[in-house]
Design a protein around this motif. Structure first.
Motif, PDB file in Angstrom:
ATOM      1  N   TRP A  75       0.831  -1.213   0.000  1.00  0.00           N
ATOM      2  CA  TRP A  75       0.000   0.000   0.000  1.00  0.00           C
ATOM      3  C   TRP A  75       0.863   1.261   0.000  1.00  0.00           C
ATOM      4  CZ3 TRP A  75      -5.193  -0.019  -0.598  1.00  0.00           C
ATOM      5  CH2 TRP A  75      -5.868  -1.205  -0.337  1.00  0.00           C
ATOM      6  N   ILE A  76       0.387   2.266  -0.708  1.00  0.00           N
ATOM      7  CA  ILE A  76       0.935   3.620  -0.620  1.00  0.00           C
ATOM      8  C   ILE A  76      -0.236   4.587  -0.577  1.00  0.00           C
ATOM      9  CG2 ILE A  76       2.284   5.428  -1.752  1.00  0.00           C
ATOM     10  CD1 ILE A  76       3.894   3.331  -3.133  1.00  0.00           C
ATOM     11  N   LEU A  77      -0.208   5.495   0.393  1.00  0.00           N
ATOM     12  CA  LEU A  77      -1.191   6.578   0.459  1.00  0.00           C
ATOM     13  C   LEU A  77      -0.436   7.898   0.454  1.00  0.00           C
ATOM     14  CD1 LEU A  77      -2.289   4.084   2.456  1.00  0.00           C
ATOM     15  CD2 LEU A  77      -4.236   5.658   2.636  1.00  0.00           C
ATOM     16  N   ASN A  78      -0.936   8.844  -0.289  1.00  0.00           N
ATOM     17  CA  ASN A  78      -0.317  10.168  -0.318  1.00  0.00           C
ATOM     18  C   ASN A  78      -1.402  11.235  -0.283  1.00  0.00           C
ATOM     19  OD1 ASN A  78      -0.382   9.202  -3.410  1.00  0.00           O
ATOM     20  ND2 ASN A  78      -0.657  11.428  -3.342  1.00  0.00           N
ATOM     21  N   GLY A  79      -1.053  12.381   0.275  1.00  0.00           N
ATOM     22  CA  GLY A  79      -2.002  13.481   0.340  1.00  0.00           C
ATOM     23  C   GLY A  79      -1.297  14.819   0.406  1.00  0.00           C
ATOM     24  N   SER A  80      -1.972  15.851  -0.037  1.00  0.00           N
ATOM     25  CA  SER A  80      -1.465  17.211   0.098  1.00  0.00           C
ATOM     26  C   SER A  80      -2.641  18.139   0.350  1.00  0.00           C
ATOM     27  CB  SER A  80      -0.702  17.649  -1.153  1.00  0.00           C
ATOM     28  OG  SER A  80      -1.581  17.865  -2.245  1.00  0.00           O
ATOM     29  N   LEU A  81      -2.362  19.242   0.994  1.00  0.00           N
ATOM     30  CA  LEU A  81      -3.383  20.228   1.317  1.00  0.00           C
ATOM     31  C   LEU A  81      -2.754  21.607   1.269  1.00  0.00           C
ATOM     32  CD1 LEU A  81      -6.258  20.962   2.371  1.00  0.00           C
ATOM     33  CD2 LEU A  81      -5.325  20.717   4.689  1.00  0.00           C
ATOM     34  N   SER A  82      -3.409  22.538   0.594  1.00  0.00           N
ATOM     35  CA  SER A  82      -2.946  23.917   0.505  1.00  0.00           C
ATOM     36  C   SER A  82      -4.078  24.848   0.923  1.00  0.00           C
ATOM     37  CB  SER A  82      -2.511  24.239  -0.927  1.00  0.00           C
ATOM     38  OG  SER A  82      -2.182  25.605  -1.067  1.00  0.00           O
ATOM     39  N   LEU A  83      -3.792  25.713   1.892  1.00  0.00           N
ATOM     40  CA  LEU A  83      -4.726  26.747   2.330  1.00  0.00           C
ATOM     41  C   LEU A  83      -4.096  28.092   1.985  1.00  0.00           C
ATOM     42  CD1 LEU A  83      -5.603  25.271   5.839  1.00  0.00           C
ATOM     43  CD2 LEU A  83      -6.805  24.912   3.667  1.00  0.00           C
ATOM     44  N   LEU A  84      -4.772  28.856   1.129  1.00  0.00           N
ATOM     45  CA  LEU A  84      -4.169  30.039   0.524  1.00  0.00           C
ATOM     46  C   LEU A  84      -5.062  31.260   0.701  1.00  0.00           C
ATOM     47  CD1 LEU A  84      -1.698  30.838  -1.294  1.00  0.00           C
ATOM     48  CD2 LEU A  84      -3.189  30.420  -3.266  1.00  0.00           C
ATOM     49  N   ASP A  85      -4.430  32.384   1.019  1.00  0.00           N
ATOM     50  CA  ASP A  85      -5.113  33.670   1.094  1.00  0.00           C
ATOM     51  C   ASP A  85      -4.296  34.649   0.250  1.00  0.00           C
ATOM     52  OD1 ASP A  85      -6.604  35.877   1.691  1.00  0.00           O
ATOM     53  OD2 ASP A  85      -5.910  36.076   3.753  1.00  0.00           O
TER      54      ASP A  85
ATOM     55  N   TYR B 211      -2.462   0.261  -4.512  1.00  0.00           N
ATOM     56  CA  TYR B 211      -2.235  -1.084  -3.970  1.00  0.00           C
ATOM     57  C   TYR B 211      -1.506  -1.902  -5.023  1.00  0.00           C
ATOM     58  CZ  TYR B 211      -2.858  -5.766  -2.144  1.00  0.00           C
ATOM     59  OH  TYR B 211      -2.622  -7.033  -1.672  1.00  0.00           O
ATOM     60  N   ARG B 212      -0.409  -2.538  -4.602  1.00  0.00           N
ATOM     61  CA  ARG B 212       0.395  -3.363  -5.493  1.00  0.00           C
ATOM     62  C   ARG B 212       0.402  -4.789  -4.975  1.00  0.00           C
ATOM     63  NH1 ARG B 212       6.644  -2.246  -7.434  1.00  0.00           N
ATOM     64  NH2 ARG B 212       7.028  -4.309  -8.326  1.00  0.00           N
TER      65      ARG B 212
ATOM     66  N   ALA C 187      -3.113  -1.042  -8.646  1.00  0.00           N
ATOM     67  CA  ALA C 187      -4.337  -0.256  -8.824  1.00  0.00           C
ATOM     68  C   ALA C 187      -4.154   1.068  -8.099  1.00  0.00           C
ATOM     69  CB  ALA C 187      -5.541  -1.007  -8.271  1.00  0.00           C
ATOM     70  N   ARG C 188      -4.464   2.177  -8.777  1.00  0.00           N
ATOM     71  CA  ARG C 188      -4.235   3.491  -8.191  1.00  0.00           C
ATOM     72  C   ARG C 188      -5.386   4.421  -8.531  1.00  0.00           C
ATOM     73  NH1 ARG C 188       0.054   6.364  -5.977  1.00  0.00           N
ATOM     74  NH2 ARG C 188      -0.426   8.575  -5.969  1.00  0.00           N
ATOM     75  N   ALA C 189      -5.787   5.234  -7.536  1.00  0.00           N
ATOM     76  CA  ALA C 189      -6.797   6.272  -7.740  1.00  0.00           C
ATOM     77  C   ALA C 189      -6.294   7.563  -7.101  1.00  0.00           C
ATOM     78  CB  ALA C 189      -8.130   5.860  -7.116  1.00  0.00           C
TER      79      ALA C 189
ATOM     80  N   ILE D  40     -11.430  16.421  -9.454  1.00  0.00           N
ATOM     81  CA  ILE D  40     -11.076  15.568 -10.588  1.00  0.00           C
ATOM     82  C   ILE D  40     -10.542  14.249 -10.040  1.00  0.00           C
ATOM     83  CG2 ILE D  40      -9.544  15.263 -12.576  1.00  0.00           C
ATOM     84  CD1 ILE D  40     -11.648  17.380 -13.046  1.00  0.00           C
ATOM     85  N   VAL D  41     -11.032  13.134 -10.576  1.00  0.00           N
ATOM     86  CA  VAL D  41     -10.581  11.813 -10.162  1.00  0.00           C
ATOM     87  C   VAL D  41      -9.948  11.107 -11.356  1.00  0.00           C
ATOM     88  CG1 VAL D  41     -11.259   9.550  -9.281  1.00  0.00           C
ATOM     89  CG2 VAL D  41     -12.341  11.630  -8.367  1.00  0.00           C
ATOM     90  N   ASN D  42      -8.735  10.604 -11.167  1.00  0.00           N
ATOM     91  CA  ASN D  42      -8.037   9.812 -12.175  1.00  0.00           C
ATOM     92  C   ASN D  42      -7.804   8.410 -11.623  1.00  0.00           C
ATOM     93  OD1 ASN D  42      -7.832  12.115 -13.835  1.00  0.00           O
ATOM     94  ND2 ASN D  42      -5.885  12.684 -12.901  1.00  0.00           N
ATOM     95  N   ALA D  43      -7.897   7.412 -12.484  1.00  0.00           N
ATOM     96  CA  ALA D  43      -7.714   6.025 -12.044  1.00  0.00           C
ATOM     97  C   ALA D  43      -6.807   5.292 -13.025  1.00  0.00           C
ATOM     98  CB  ALA D  43      -9.059   5.317 -11.933  1.00  0.00           C
ATOM     99  N   ASN D  44      -5.959   4.395 -12.481  1.00  0.00           N
ATOM    100  CA  ASN D  44      -5.046   3.609 -13.299  1.00  0.00           C
ATOM    101  C   ASN D  44      -4.992   2.176 -12.782  1.00  0.00           C
ATOM    102  OD1 ASN D  44      -3.292   5.563 -15.186  1.00  0.00           O
ATOM    103  ND2 ASN D  44      -3.689   6.618 -13.246  1.00  0.00           N
TER     104      ASN D  44
END
Length: 735
Positions: free
Chosen positions: A587-597, A637-638, A649-651, A676-680
């Motif tokens: 398993w690999i999980l990744n995330g990012s978050l940007s809060l901008l003013d 998931y590999r 499988a990746r989303a 936007i959702v991309n899947a592979n």
């Protein structure tokens, strides 16, 4: 009526869900900036690895760079299906990328939306790209992409106010190898990529990469019976030769070319003409606006033809503990397009434009380490000659022009000469604590000739000169710097603070006469921490930043002329988070978050679509293409390797809140929040010789705008769409 995105559920629910999900992934005790992770970055114990980058003119881990940087290596680019520039924005925080008239516009943390020169520096194998459309050649056979956020005025110089994007192609190796990759997708789009690496003896290595694509069906349906838009045929290639001239001296020859044609340049009206537009041009009552996303009513001709050729020679000379590098480059760009500029069923204005540029650049830098001092310095020279010719035919007239009018703008040419000297040092006070400082002095000269005239398509009608061979000269200079400190909290984590500045060149407005705009400057403050945790299974980085933005360049369209002007000031502040978690080797999980003013400060302007409102104080309005909330979430998931290979499988989901395309922040000139959702789904053979990838980009077919332009004579706006859903299959065979 403005077309809007239809989403299920309330917008606030989506935002709240994203925030909660992202913070759940990011909930580890650290702050900083990190790259996402690909399969080849996980060792046998499931721990995350790092990516070696050259963002600071030296090789180092992305986790060691005291800059907000996201590095994407080849394996991750393939796994996420990132095959073009636009897709980067769905993998990198605080980045927005859009297309308009064949050009790519990049915005980082609300900075860089291209007016005048690009505000985010794009570099291909160390060579700055002065035009913002031939970057497709950089997207074939990549080793990695580095996205630096924040002004890079010291090491990268002019026009790097928002940051820099570095494309690094795969270098020739000493192994005979290569691959063939082919794909087929929606809109009858076919691609073929061939790469061959061939060593010649012990001292010479070559690598050839060719890429062909053909999208035969346009994704913008013409509901008025004209041609569908969005077709494109492209061919690009790169040849690299690496030679060891001596044990200490190496040469890298890089030749590349690109050509494309198709119906890619368009504007689509986003709403009906307003009362002012109807009063100025009464025939607009007959305009039929496209009924839905990805539709048009344009009946005029639309076509484009673009090409680019470039050559560079890089010499690396190792003189003991000192390294000397020279990068010499030449680029030529040609572009011609014909376009139904109004994008409607009426013959209001047809446009023909030709562009040509030739650019020469030379960089010489020297680097080394002297005791606790790690240093780099150099000189940079840049000569650019740009010509533009644009012709607009107003068949029905366009107030105040009568029917059959022709307006021609000719810039012949704009010559730019830039010179710079720079230096950057890192001083190791202790094994864990370092001080960082750098400066760059730049001189910039522009010399322009303009010849504009007004005529008629009626035979025998005289042409009236409105700008008769007018000469304009601009001279500017700047000193940019960076000052900072870096401290290793542990062997796997570091904190940093940085004060840096940037400078973007001013210029001459092409469609006016001797009308210029000033450079813009930015002063940035940033603090962050980068770290690996839980035995190397988690990487979590974050940064907080504040920008003081002066003389911000903005685009206005009054009548039929587009021009650039300077806003007084703007302020940008925010925080970013990135995290990767590999709980095991599956398993690999990744995330990012940007809060901008990102808001305007001292700036007043008159809205050409609503002039009755008079001069408006725009303090506190949001900058264009600067969403308050944006983020990415990904999961892969590999399966375990077997005699039949393995499957991954990746989303990936990317979300951004509402953005505005004009400084007046009206609902009509905005894009609602969207995801936007991309899947592979990828199968790889046991020996990695064969790969099959099934992909779906923009899986739920979200329609969205990437750019908008106000046309006051029309009394409305025109925009450009993001790419709709594409589903396809890709086959790859390595040899």
């Amino acid at each position: 009526m403005k077309k809007s995105i239809t989403t299920t559920g309330a917008r606030q629910k989506l935002k709240t869900s994203l925030l909660c999900s992202a913070m759940a992934i990011l909930a580890v005790p650290a702050f900083g900036q990190a790259a996402s992770v690909s399969d080849n970055q996980i060792d046998q114990q499931g721990r995350l690895g790092t990516i070696t980058v050259t963002a600071q003119r030296k090789s180092e881990s992305d986790q060691d760079v005291p800059v907000s940087i996201t590095a994407l290596d080849k394996k991750l680019l393939d796994a996420r299906g990132i095959t073009d520039m636009d897709a980067l924005q769905f993998a990198v925080p605080s980045v927005s990328i859009g297309q308009s008239l064949g050009a790519t516009f990049v915005t980082v943390r609300g900075v860089g939306r291209s007016v005048g020169d690009p505000g985010v520096a794009i570099n291909v194998d160390g060579v700055y790209q002065p035009r913002n459309f031939p970057m497709v050649v950089a997207q074939t056979d990549l080793e990695r992409v580095e996205v630096l956020r924040g002004p890079q005025g010291t090491l990268y110089g002019r026009n790097a106010n928002g940051g820099a994007v570095n494309f690094i192609s795969a270098a020739p190796s000493d192994t005979t190898e290569g691959y063939i990759k082919a794909s087929y997708a929606t809109f009858n789009e076919k691609t073929l990529e061939v790469v061959n690496n061939l060593p010649i003896g012990d001292a010479v290595r070559t690598r050839l990469a060719l890429n062909y694509s053909d999208r035969e069906e346009g994704f913008i349906e013409n509901t008025a019976g004209g041609e569908d838009l969005g077709t494109q045929e492209m061919l690009s290639g790169r040849f690299r030769l690496a030679a060891d001239l001596t044990p200490d001296l190496s040469l890298d020859l890089n030749l590349s070319a690109y050509g494309s044609d198709g119906r890619t340049d368009y504007y689509v009206p986003t709403d009906e003409p307003n009362a002012r537009g109807l009063a100025l041009n009464p025939y607009l009552t007959g305009v039929v606006i496209a009924p839905d996303y990805y539709t048009t009513t344009a009946l005029g001709p639309t076509s484009s033809d673009r090409s680019m050729q470039s050559a560079s020679v890089t010499l690396d000379w190792q003189l003991g503990s000192v390294a000397l590098k020279s990068i010499t480059a030449y680029q030529r760009v040609d572009a011609a397009w014909v376009m139904d500029r109004d994008g409607t069923n009426l013959a209001i204005v047809d446009a023909i434009q030709d562009e040509h540029s030739e650019t020469f650049s030379q960089e010489l830098n020297v680097s080394g380490q002297t005791g606790p001092l790690d240093w780099v310095g150099g000189v940079y020279m840049y000569d650019d000659s740009y010509r533009q010719s644009a012709n607009f035919d107003f068949v029905l007239g366009f107030s105040p022009l009568p029917p059959q009018s022709t307006l021609s703008y000719n810039t012949l040419p704009i010559d730019t000469e830039a010179r710079a000297i720079f230096g950057d040092v890192t001083y190791g006070v202790t094994d864990r604590f370092r001080l960082i400082g750098g400066a760059r002095y730049s001189e910039d000269e522009q010399h322009a000739f303009q010849d504009h005239f007004l005529g008629s398509t009626v035979a025998g009608s005289p042409a009236i000169s409105i700008c008769n061979d007018v000469e304009t000269r601009l001279e500017d200079e700047s000193t940019t710097y960076r000052l900072g400190a870096q401290y290793d909290v542990t062997d796997d984590s570091q904190v940093y603070v940085m004060n840096s500045t940037g400078w973007k060149a001013g210029g001459v407005n092409y469609s006016s006469c001797a009308d210029t705009f000033d450079p813009e400057t930015i002063t940035a403050y940033e603090a962050g921490l980068k770290g690996m945790f839980l035995g190397g299974n988690v990487r979590f980085n974050a940064a907080a930043f504040y920008y003081d933005y002066e003389d911000f360049q903005v685009r206005e369209v009054v009548g039929f002329a587009s021009s650039v002007t300077n806003a007084g000031s703007a302020t940008v502040k925010g925080v970013e988070f990135e995290a990767d978690w590999a709980p095991d080797d599956h398993w690999i999980l990744n995330g990012s978050l940007s809060l901008l003013d990102a808001t305007y400060g001292d700036f007043s302007n008159t809205d050409s679509l609503n002039p009755d409102l008079g001069l408006q104080n725009l303090e506190g309005r949001y900058l264009s293409s600067a969403p308050e909330v944006s983020g990415n979430l990904g999961i892969a998931y590999r399966t375990a390797p077997t005699s039949r290979g393995h499957v991954t499988a990746r989303a990936d989901m990317s979300y951004r809140s509402e953005v505005f395309f004009r400084e007046f922040n009206t609902e009509q000139a905005s894009q609602d929040g969207y995801a936007i959702v991309n899947a592979n789904l990828i199968w790889e053979s046991p020996d990695s010789a064969y790969t099959v990838r099934l992909f779906a980009d923009n899986l739920f077919d979200k329609g969205y705008w990437t750019a908008m332009l106000a046309i006051d004579g029309f009394g409305g706006l025109a925009g450009t769409y993001g790419t709709p859903r594409q589903v396809g299959i890709e086959l790859k065979a390595a040899f």
